[in-house]
Scaffold this active site. Structure first.
Site, short mmCIF file in Angstrom:
data_model
loop_
_atom_site.label_atom_id
_atom_site.label_comp_id
_atom_site.label_asym_id
_atom_site.label_seq_id
_atom_site.Cartn_x
_atom_site.Cartn_y
_atom_site.Cartn_z
N TRP A 1 0.82 -1.40 -0.21
CA TRP A 1 -0.03 -0.03 0.13
C TRP A 1 0.83 1.24 -0.11
CZ3 TRP A 1 -4.27 -0.85 4.11
CH2 TRP A 1 -5.26 -2.04 3.80
N LYS A 2 2.17 1.13 0.22
CA LYS A 2 3.21 2.24 0.44
C LYS A 2 2.53 3.18 1.26
CE LYS A 2 4.76 1.32 -4.38
NZ LYS A 2 5.41 1.82 -5.57
N HIS B 1 13.01 -2.44 -1.14
CA HIS B 1 12.11 -1.70 -2.07
C HIS B 1 12.96 -0.31 -2.61
CE1 HIS B 1 9.15 0.52 -4.26
NE2 HIS B 1 8.11 -1.00 -4.04
N GLU C 1 12.19 2.25 -3.50
CA GLU C 1 11.91 3.66 -2.92
C GLU C 1 12.82 3.68 -1.80
OE1 GLU C 1 7.65 3.09 -2.95
OE2 GLU C 1 7.79 3.28 -5.31
N GLU D 1 11.67 -5.99 -9.26
CA GLU D 1 10.71 -4.87 -9.53
C GLU D 1 11.85 -3.87 -10.40
OE1 GLU D 1 7.26 -4.38 -6.48
OE2 GLU D 1 9.03 -3.30 -6.09
N SER E 1 3.54 -1.88 -12.18
CA SER E 1 2.53 -1.78 -13.00
C SER E 1 1.68 -2.89 -13.18
CB SER E 1 2.80 -0.93 -14.13
OG SER E 1 3.43 0.41 -13.67
N GLY F 1 1.36 -2.45 -6.27
CA GLY F 1 1.34 -1.23 -5.71
C GLY F 1 0.17 -0.53 -5.94
N GLY F 2 0.11 0.29 -6.80
CA GLY F 2 -1.27 1.06 -7.06
C GLY F 2 -2.61 0.36 -7.11
P1 13P Z 1 3.01 -0.17 -8.98
O1 13P Z 1 2.38 -1.42 -9.01
O2 13P Z 1 2.13 0.97 -8.57
O3 13P Z 1 3.92 0.05 -10.17
O4 13P Z 1 4.16 -0.28 -7.76
C1 13P Z 1 4.94 -1.41 -7.78
C2 13P Z 1 5.67 -1.49 -6.43
O5 13P Z 1 6.44 -0.59 -5.94
C3 13P Z 1 5.11 -2.59 -5.52
O6 13P Z 1 6.07 -2.64 -4.53
#
Ligand code: 13P
Length: 254
Positions: A10-11, A98, A100, A170, A216, A237-238
């Site tokens: 969910w970030k 991750h 990020e 990723e 994605s 993610g999204g």
């Molecule tokens: P998205 O699915 O939003 O591209 O993010 C992928 C992600 O970073 C999952 O950890």
């Protein structure tokens, strides 16, 4: 047989109320619709872990995890959360490395190796993320970049320990961009990661490790990506913020 896993990262999204609503929608859809054996993991922000854990009546197919942890057990590390605390809130998985975290918080491979140790020591499952940036893909160095990330963070582990790790490939250029790797690109990199592990450890161990694809993933592309022989699921993610989309991705294994 390798475990099939779909994990929703969910970030830094969702208030407590929004997170609880999302978790209960996911649970309801799982009860109503999901027949396959996929392990589903919700990975909310730390602060919601405990309350979302309390909401989940069935812990066999729906688990929760954290997005990061500190490498130490406890102490004067203001603002940090340890693996043992995650465990005490009902978490079973922890995302480590991750992109990020690597990019915005300067996490190095050496630090990630320490975090992996702490997660394993607490009998939790690390979801170790690796992946190249666009610049590397453009000059075709993705294998050396990802190979180095895997070696640096994981190769100090014993064979018994590495068998407990889940890996998520990723590619940084596919995260949150709407630009997903093609199924062939994902398969190529997953096979490469598995081969890298097999060369250091054994084919048997490499064959037991689940390697998830992230970047994605959506209901429209999940089926093709998950059908690749070395892709064992997704780190989403999204699309994990929408219960319908997330469950449709879980259903892509059917
Ligand atoms: P998205 O699915 O939003 O591209 O993010 C992928 C992600 O970073 C999952 O950890």
């Amino acid at each position: 047989m390798r475990k099939q896993i779909v994990a929703g990262n969910w970030k830094m999204n969702c208030s407590l109320e929004e997170g609880q609503k999302l978790a209960s929608e996911v649970m309801q859809l799982m009860l109503d619709e999901v027949q396959n054996e996929t392990e589903v993991i919700l990975i909310p922000p730390f602060i919601h872990l405990s309350s979302i854990n309390d909401q989940i009546p069935f812990k066999d197919k729906l688990l929760i995890g954290a997005q990061n942890c500190h490498q130490n057990e406890s102490g004067a590390y203001t603002g940090e959360v340890s693996a043992s605390m995650i465990k005490s809130c009902g978490g079973s998985h922890v995302i480590i490395g991750h992109s990020e975290r690597r990019e915005y918080f300067g996490e190095s491979d050496a630090l990630l190796a320490e975090k992996i140790n702490s997660v394993l020591k607490n009998d939790l499952t690390p979801i170790f993320c690796c992946g190249e940036r666009l610049e590397s893909r453009e000059i075709n160095t993705q294998e050396s970049v990802v190979g180095e990330q895997v070696r640096n963070a994981l190769f100090h582990l014993s064979e018994e320990q590495i068998a407990k790790v889940v890996i998520a490939y990723e590619p940084v250029w596919a995260i949150g961009t709407g630009k997903t790797a093609s199924a062939e690109q994902a398969q190529e990199m997953h096979a490469f990661i598995r081969k890298t592990i097999a060369e250091k450890y054994s084919n048997e161990t490499a064959d037991t490790i689940s390697i998830l694809y992230g970047g994605s993933v959506k209901p429209e592309n999940a089926k093709e990506i998950f059908s690749q022989s070395d892709v064992d699921g997704g780190l989403i993610g999204g699309a994990s913020l929408k219960s319908r989309d997330f469950i449709d991705i879980v259903q892509a294994f059917d």
